[in-house]
Design an enzyme around this catalytic site. Structure first.
Site, short mmCIF file in Angstrom:
data_model
loop_
_atom_site.label_atom_id
_atom_site.label_comp_id
_atom_site.label_asym_id
_atom_site.label_seq_id
_atom_site.Cartn_x
_atom_site.Cartn_y
_atom_site.Cartn_z
N CYS A 277 35.41 -7.57 21.51
CA CYS A 277 36.80 -7.50 21.06
C CYS A 277 37.38 -8.89 20.90
O CYS A 277 36.70 -9.89 21.07
CB CYS A 277 37.63 -6.66 22.01
SG CYS A 277 38.26 -7.57 23.39
N CYS B 228 36.72 -11.66 23.16
CA CYS B 228 35.38 -12.27 23.06
C CYS B 228 35.40 -13.38 22.01
O CYS B 228 34.95 -14.49 22.26
CB CYS B 228 34.33 -11.25 22.64
SG CYS B 228 34.18 -9.84 23.72
N ASP C 28 50.92 -20.46 -16.97
CA ASP C 28 50.61 -21.44 -17.99
C ASP C 28 50.57 -20.68 -19.32
O ASP C 28 50.18 -19.53 -19.36
CB ASP C 28 49.24 -22.03 -17.66
CG ASP C 28 48.80 -23.04 -18.71
OD1 ASP C 28 49.63 -23.90 -19.06
OD2 ASP C 28 47.66 -22.96 -19.16
N ASP D 81 44.49 -21.71 -16.10
CA ASP D 81 43.06 -21.58 -16.38
C ASP D 81 42.23 -22.51 -15.48
O ASP D 81 41.03 -22.58 -15.61
CB ASP D 81 42.73 -21.78 -17.86
CG ASP D 81 43.41 -23.01 -18.42
OD1 ASP D 81 43.75 -23.91 -17.63
OD2 ASP D 81 43.60 -23.07 -19.65
N ASP E 96 45.16 -27.39 -14.83
CA ASP E 96 46.27 -26.91 -14.01
C ASP E 96 46.01 -27.05 -12.52
O ASP E 96 46.83 -26.63 -11.71
CB ASP E 96 46.54 -25.43 -14.31
CG ASP E 96 46.80 -25.20 -15.79
OD1 ASP E 96 47.48 -26.03 -16.40
OD2 ASP E 96 46.32 -24.19 -16.32
P1 ADP Z 1 49.64 -26.92 -23.24
O1 ADP Z 1 48.39 -27.12 -22.45
O2 ADP Z 1 50.73 -26.30 -22.46
O3 ADP Z 1 49.42 -26.27 -24.54
P2 ADP Z 1 49.59 -29.83 -23.68
O4 ADP Z 1 50.28 -30.62 -22.65
O5 ADP Z 1 48.11 -29.85 -23.69
O6 ADP Z 1 50.18 -28.37 -23.62
O7 ADP Z 1 50.09 -30.33 -25.08
C1 ADP Z 1 51.46 -30.43 -25.39
C2 ADP Z 1 51.69 -30.70 -26.83
O8 ADP Z 1 51.15 -31.98 -27.18
C3 ADP Z 1 51.04 -29.74 -27.76
O9 ADP Z 1 51.83 -28.62 -28.00
C4 ADP Z 1 50.87 -30.59 -29.01
O10 ADP Z 1 52.05 -30.61 -29.76
C5 ADP Z 1 50.62 -31.96 -28.48
N1 ADP Z 1 49.16 -32.23 -28.41
C6 ADP Z 1 48.44 -32.36 -27.28
N2 ADP Z 1 47.15 -32.62 -27.60
C7 ADP Z 1 47.06 -32.64 -28.94
C8 ADP Z 1 45.99 -32.83 -29.88
N3 ADP Z 1 44.74 -33.06 -29.49
N4 ADP Z 1 46.29 -32.78 -31.17
C9 ADP Z 1 47.54 -32.55 -31.58
N5 ADP Z 1 48.57 -32.35 -30.76
C10 ADP Z 1 48.34 -32.38 -29.46
MG MG Z 2 46.88 -26.15 -21.26
#
Ligand code: ADP
Ligand code: MG
Length: 764
Positions: free
Chosen positions: A3, A6, A425, A623, A627
């Protein structure tokens, strides 16, 4: 271990061992988790420490299949052991039971006939029960005594030895005064001691059986494993044991066969039932290049696949390990139970002594007072208290795994029960995370050139937005070139040189930083954003060349999940790096009122912190990749396992399926589990609260007296009831109310009260 006292004792002993940093002994799974400094202490020292405390231990290096097999064997031998002991105990005690019944018929001829021999026969029968079958309790008593404490074993040992030795004393007095062992000997309670031990063993046997069922989930998972695999060796398909499959082997799977290990399809087309891993009952289509997982069931197609993960690396093995670890973990609420039981046993011994002295003082006979005191010792064993929490957690974690919800033990389970706010997210969690290009607006230069430049830049980025642009350009048959001095700017976009020209692709923030004016383009942007699209600007050093808009579809089940959570009284938030308009548009579709937009990736955790500062208990769902800090900051982190890649450290809960309805289910399951734990704790305490005064014969005035052996029986069944109550969680179903599970504790309480009084009647 018998228990909670223990496990508490062993924990204390381990913690006292030099070099041990942390020790946690789980009563229900009979496992100890110890963190120690290997330069100061060895594994065998830990085993020795447990032995010194009077228990057995072995190092468990084996995980996965082998370890579980060992656990099962150990459990089975424990069950068999208790069963055998109970049966022997019962066989030996039965004649004494007959004697006891005969004393109610003092004038029957059978009683007259047997009476002269009852004493000596009882002594002969009760001695092996006391000394041999009861030896486990005595050993437990002895080892706890050496550590200066008392355990549940102490209660049983003191109680039974008191009855046994008192009887031996009375028999001896009889022999001395009468000169014979035969005759009518008074005040013999051999049957009390023997039956008590027998009943406790019965309880232990039932308890071991029930405890075995709480860990069935892992065995069920284990049994999913295929035994053999058909692999190609020199162009020939040969069957080999699963252990011999190596990474890179080409495995052949025919229709209806189990997939042996994890891999990537090389040839063929089929559908696979993955419900055993994900809880998702709809089969998943698999074609060349798709991932498949061991233990899932192939449908109608034949496939060849390349083994990518074998042995302990497979998704199934990871799930098993996860559940195993979770089941061995400790819930915060357990501390309460441990605290109570640590005070309980000494308190009970004091109450037993008070009972003895008290009755003697008011003029009761020594026999009467002793029996009352023994009953108190026996009825108050806090076993049920020790089992209340771990058994419920074992069943719940197993149940979760069945539905593709992996819960990392008692702590997240308790946290999930108390959540006020859930932050989701956006990308990949609320939405599918597979955006597609919807609009390409050319403001300057040739059509397709905008897309070509954008895609060329994005080749270097791993962002889902980038993938969608590259994909779109490829389907249009555009030939991409590679960018120089490429740079990804998190939360903003990307930049790079193409043929010596500097380009920027990203959101407003990025373009504005370069002092490029948007002018009337702002209207176009806003239009797209209001449609829930993410609009990106392509610019060179002087001006904007075009706009590319992408849309990410929300998961079909997200809205339903949001509604459910809100109806459960939980506030839902969306968090995203995307701009406010896009975020608002998507939030509206999902019925989410609270939007945290334009949050830079590294700021997500501080947004969670802000909510916590408002006194809210926050769960974060993401995901799990970028995050992680937010997941860790939250009171509860829920990580979405993309597909079956569950090797994730961030989340307290990992969802194997990419479906947010599982968040609802996880919360429902945790609520059900915590209420089950509460029921169990309440029951265990209630049982002791009404049991002790009855046992102490305080209600004697109303004819309510509980004989010690019946107190033992009641005690044994209280543990069995608690374990059974936990097992009722197995019938948990997210859509149905679990009535049986809800009302069971009430029946337990009513039932036990009735049993107490019934026993009391029999006794009086
Ligand atoms: P989430 O993950 O929430 O979608 P991010 O922080 O990754 O947001 O991106 C925020 C914004 O930055 C996007 O909505 C986009 O407008 C711009 N962005 C980020 N990475 C890229 C990329 N590789 N090419 C074009 N725009 C981008
Ligand atoms: Mg994202």
């Amino acid at each position: 271990m018998h228990c909670a006292s223990c496990s508490a004792l062993i924990t204390r002993k381990l913690k006292k061992t030099v070099g041990v940093e942390e020790a946690n002994v789980n009563l229900a799974s009979a496992k100890a988790h110890v963190r120690f400094d290997s330069s100061m202490v060895h594994e065998h020292d830990l085993v020795a420490a447990v032995k010194a405390a009077g228990y057995k231990a072995e190092v468990r290096n084996e995980h996965g299949h082998h370890g579980v097999e060992l656990d099962r064997k150990r459990q089975e031998s424990e069950i068999a052991d208790y069963r055998r002991k109970f049966l022997i105990g019962f066989a030996l005690s039965f004649p004494m039971l007959v004697f006891m019944v005969l004393t109610f018929l003092p004038n029957s001829s059978l009683h007259m006939m047997t009476l002269p021999y009852m004493g000596i026969v009882s002594l002969i029968l009760a001695t092996p029960v006391q000394i041999w079958l009861g030896s486990g309790f005595f050993r437990g008593f002895w080892s706890s005594l050496k550590m200066g404490t008392f355990s549940m074993d102490s209660l049983i040992a003191i109680g039974t030895y008191a009855a046994y030795l008192y009887s031996v004393y009375n028999l001896t007095v009889h022999v001395v005064t009468e000169g014979s062992v035969f005759g009518d000997v008074h005040d013999l309670y051999f049957e009390v001691a023997a039956l008590l031990i027998t009943f406790v063993l019965l309880g232990k046997w039932m308890e071991a059986r029930a405890k075995g069922r709480t860990s069935e989930a892992i065995q069920k998972l284990m049994s999913l494993q295929a035994k053999t695999a058909r692999v190609l060796r020199n162009g020939q398909a040969v069957d080999i044991p699963i252990e011999e499959v190596k990474v890179g082997d080409i495995v052949v799977v025919r229709p209806g066969e189990k997939i042996p290990v994890d891999g990537i399809v090389m040839k063929g087309l089929t559908s696979v039932d993955e419900s055993m891993l994900t809880g998702e009952s709809i089969p998943v289509e698999k074609k060349e290049g798709d991932h498949i997982f061991g233990a899932t069931m192939n449908g109608n197609g034949s496939i060849e696949f390349r083994a990518e993960k074998v042995g302990s690396e497979t998704a199934l093995a990871q799930i098993i390990k996860f559940v195993e670890e979770a089941q061995g973990s400790k819930a915060p609420i357990q501390d309460f139970a441990d605290w109570v039981s640590s005070w309980f046993v000494p308190a009970v011994i004091v109450i037993a002594i008070i009972t003895l002295i008290g009755w003697l003082l008011v003029g009761a006979t020594f026999t009467f007072s002793l029996l009352a005191s023994v009953s108190v010792l026996v009825i108050a064993c806090p076993c049920a208290l020790g089992l209340a929490t771990p058994t419920a957690i074992m069943v719940a974690t197993g149940k979760g795994a069945e539905h593709g919800i992996l819960i990392r033990g008692g702590e997240p389970l308790e946290a999930a029960n108390k959540i006020d706010v859930i932050v989701f997210d956006k990308t990949g969690t609320l939405t599918k995370g597979k955006p597609v290009v919807t609009d390409v607006i050319v403001l300057k230069g040739v059509a397709d050139e905008v897309l070509r430049i954008a895609a060329s830049l994005e080749q270097g980025s791993e962002h889902p937005l980038a993938e969608s642009i590259v994909q779109h350009a490829k389907t249009k048959g555009l030939s991409l070139s590679s960018a120089d001095k490429f740079q990804a700017i998190p939360g903003h976009g990307v930049k790079g040189l193409l043929n010596g020209t500097q380009y920027y692709l990203g959101n407003r923030k990025l373009i504005e930083q370069e002092k490029i004016l948007l002018g009337e383009m702002e209207n176009r942007l806003q239009q797209l954003e209001d449609e829930g699209k993410t609009a990106m600007l392509l610019a060179d050093k002087q001006s904007v060349l075009g706009i590319i808009a992408v849309a990410d579809t929300v998961k079909e089940t997200s809205k339903e999940a949001m509604e459910k959570l809100q109806s459960m009284g939980i506030d839902v938030y969306m968090i995203t790096g995307d701009n406010r308009r896009t975020a608002e548009a998507i939030a509206t579709k999902l019925g989410i009122q609270n939007v945290l937009a334009e949050v830079l990736p590294e700021k997500k955790a501080s947004e969670v912190k802000k909510l916590q500062a408002q006194g809210k208990r926050v769960a974060m769902v993401g995901d799990g990749i970028n995050d992680s800090p937010a997941l860790a900051q939250a009171n509860l982190g829920i990580a979405m396992g993309s597909g079956t890649d569950i090797a994730m450290e961030a989340g307290g809960i990992v969802l194997v399926r990419n479906d947010l309805r599982d968040v609802v289910m996880a919360i429902q399951l945790s609520r059900a589990t915590v209420s089950k734990i509460m029921q169990n704790l309440f029951f265990a305490l209630f049982y002791n609260v009404i049991g002790i005064p009855i046992a102490a014969r305080l209600f004697m005035h109303w004819g309510i007296v509980l004989r010690p052996e019946l107190a033992g029986l009641a005690m044994a069944f209280s543990s069995v009831s608690v374990v059974t109550n936990s097992l009722l969680l197995k019938s948990f179903h997210p859509q149905r109310r679990n009535w049986i599970s809800d009302v069971a504790p009430w029946f337990m309480i009513i039932g036990f009260t009735a049993v107490f009084f019934l026993f009391a009647r029999i006794s009086s």
